[in-house]
Write an enzyme that holds these catalytic residues in place. Structure first.
Site, PDB file in Angstrom:
ATOM      1  N   HIS A   1      15.933 -63.661 -26.174  1.00 23.96           N
ATOM      2  CA  HIS A   1      14.678 -63.679 -26.500  1.00 23.96           C
ATOM      3  C   HIS A   1      13.528 -62.999 -25.584  1.00 23.96           C
ATOM      4  O   HIS A   1      14.127 -62.903 -24.132  1.00 23.96           O
ATOM      5  CB  HIS A   1      14.186 -65.250 -26.623  1.00 23.96           C
ATOM      6  CG  HIS A   1      14.648 -66.028 -25.434  1.00 23.96           C
ATOM      7  ND1 HIS A   1      15.837 -66.554 -25.019  1.00 23.96           N
ATOM      8  CD2 HIS A   1      13.736 -66.542 -24.247  1.00 23.96           C
ATOM      9  CE1 HIS A   1      15.923 -67.073 -23.926  1.00 23.96           C
ATOM     10  NE2 HIS A   1      14.701 -67.137 -23.405  1.00 23.96           N
TER      11      HIS A   1
ATOM     12  N   HIS B   1       9.779 -63.235 -23.811  1.00 18.67           N
ATOM     13  CA  HIS B   1       8.603 -64.041 -23.493  1.00 18.67           C
ATOM     14  C   HIS B   1       7.462 -63.149 -23.591  1.00 18.67           C
ATOM     15  O   HIS B   1       7.271 -62.270 -23.014  1.00 18.67           O
ATOM     16  CB  HIS B   1       8.834 -64.698 -22.343  1.00 18.67           C
ATOM     17  CG  HIS B   1       9.893 -65.774 -21.939  1.00 18.67           C
ATOM     18  ND1 HIS B   1       9.688 -67.005 -21.750  1.00 18.67           N
ATOM     19  CD2 HIS B   1      11.203 -65.699 -21.617  1.00 18.67           C
ATOM     20  CE1 HIS B   1      10.730 -67.834 -21.703  1.00 18.67           C
ATOM     21  NE2 HIS B   1      11.779 -66.771 -21.594  1.00 18.67           N
TER      22      HIS B   1
HETATM   23  P1  AMP Z   1      14.810 -68.787 -21.000  1.00 20.81           P
HETATM   24  O1  AMP Z   1      14.691 -69.441 -19.632  1.00 20.81           O
HETATM   25  O2  AMP Z   1      14.233 -67.465 -20.835  1.00 20.81           O
HETATM   26  O3  AMP Z   1      16.092 -69.142 -21.516  1.00 20.81           O
HETATM   27  O4  AMP Z   1      13.669 -69.655 -21.824  1.00 20.81           O
HETATM   28  C1  AMP Z   1      13.900 -70.485 -22.646  1.00 20.81           C
HETATM   29  C2  AMP Z   1      12.583 -70.979 -23.223  1.00 20.81           C
HETATM   30  O5  AMP Z   1      12.620 -71.945 -24.681  1.00 20.81           O
HETATM   31  C3  AMP Z   1      12.036 -71.930 -22.365  1.00 20.81           C
HETATM   32  O6  AMP Z   1      10.895 -71.319 -21.872  1.00 20.81           O
HETATM   33  C4  AMP Z   1      11.806 -73.356 -22.985  1.00 20.81           C
HETATM   34  O7  AMP Z   1      10.736 -73.862 -22.551  1.00 20.81           O
HETATM   35  C5  AMP Z   1      11.785 -72.725 -24.462  1.00 20.81           C
HETATM   36  N1  AMP Z   1      12.361 -73.916 -25.360  1.00 20.81           N
HETATM   37  C6  AMP Z   1      13.610 -74.686 -25.451  1.00 20.81           C
HETATM   38  N2  AMP Z   1      13.732 -75.446 -26.527  1.00 20.81           N
HETATM   39  C7  AMP Z   1      12.750 -74.846 -27.317  1.00 20.81           C
HETATM   40  C8  AMP Z   1      12.307 -75.411 -28.320  1.00 20.81           C
HETATM   41  N3  AMP Z   1      13.014 -76.284 -29.285  1.00 20.81           N
HETATM   42  N4  AMP Z   1      11.003 -74.841 -29.246  1.00 20.81           N
HETATM   43  C9  AMP Z   1      10.408 -73.925 -28.379  1.00 20.81           C
HETATM   44  N5  AMP Z   1      10.661 -73.447 -27.161  1.00 20.81           N
HETATM   45  C10 AMP Z   1      11.808 -74.053 -26.789  1.00 20.81           C
END
Ligand code: AMP
Ligand code: ZN
Length: 137
Positions: free
Chosen positions: A99, A101
């Site tokens: 993903h 950001h």
């Molecule tokens: P990363 O650290 O790059 O893997 O980012 C994962 C992101 O997913 C984090 O910023 C979380 O806040 C976000 N996240 C986790 N669960 C959910 C969810 N159910 N809906 C939206 N965002 C989420």
């Protein structure tokens, strides 16, 4: 069917604040945002990270990021935008579905970037040499 959190979001088995979707990509609000409007843009096909995603699918993902980022900035009246991708736990990846950001930034938001690790004498050339060698085809 897999157990991946973001695949479940894409399949609407888990709710998300979806803001954009097309044939290949899906964008929704991060539930723990750096700033309000912090988005996650994901490929609809499950891939773990930058190493797992085929080049054309990554390019397609970045097309969506490129389209959405200026719209996010204008819609939220942001002063800037950070684009980021965490790959592997050591880099802060928490969800193992690739993903990107999109983080709207405001001049006074107080968010700080990571600390620096300055080069000592000659180190920058050594690192440059190692990478130039690695990039040789
Ligand atoms: P990363 O650290 O790059 O893997 O980012 C994962 C992101 O997913 C984090 O910023 C979380 O806040 C976000 N996240 C986790 N669960 C959910 C969810 N159910 N809906 C939206 N965002 C989420
Ligand atoms: Zn997935």
């Amino acid at each position: 069917m897999n157990d991946c959190l973001f695949c479940k979001i894409i399949r609407a088995e888990i709710p998300s604040e979806k803001v954009y979707e097309d044939d290949a990509t899906y964008a929704f609000l991060d539930i723990h945002p750096v700033n309000h409007g912090h988005l996650l843009v994901v490929p609809k096909t499950h891939v773990k990270d930058i190493y797992d995603i085929p080049r054309k699918d990554f390019s397609r993902l970045m097309e969506t990021v490129h389209e959405l980022a200026p719209i996010v900035k204008a819609a939220l009246n942001a002063d800037g935008i950070n684009i980021g991708m965490n790959n592997e736990g050591a880099a802060g990846q928490l969800v193992f579905h690739a993903h990107i950001h999109i983080i709207p930034r405001f001049s006074d938001d107080g968010h700080r970037h990571w600390h620096g690790n300055p080069y000592q004498d000659g180190e920058i050339t050594k690192v440059g040499d190692a990478l130039r060698k690695a990039f040789e085809k």
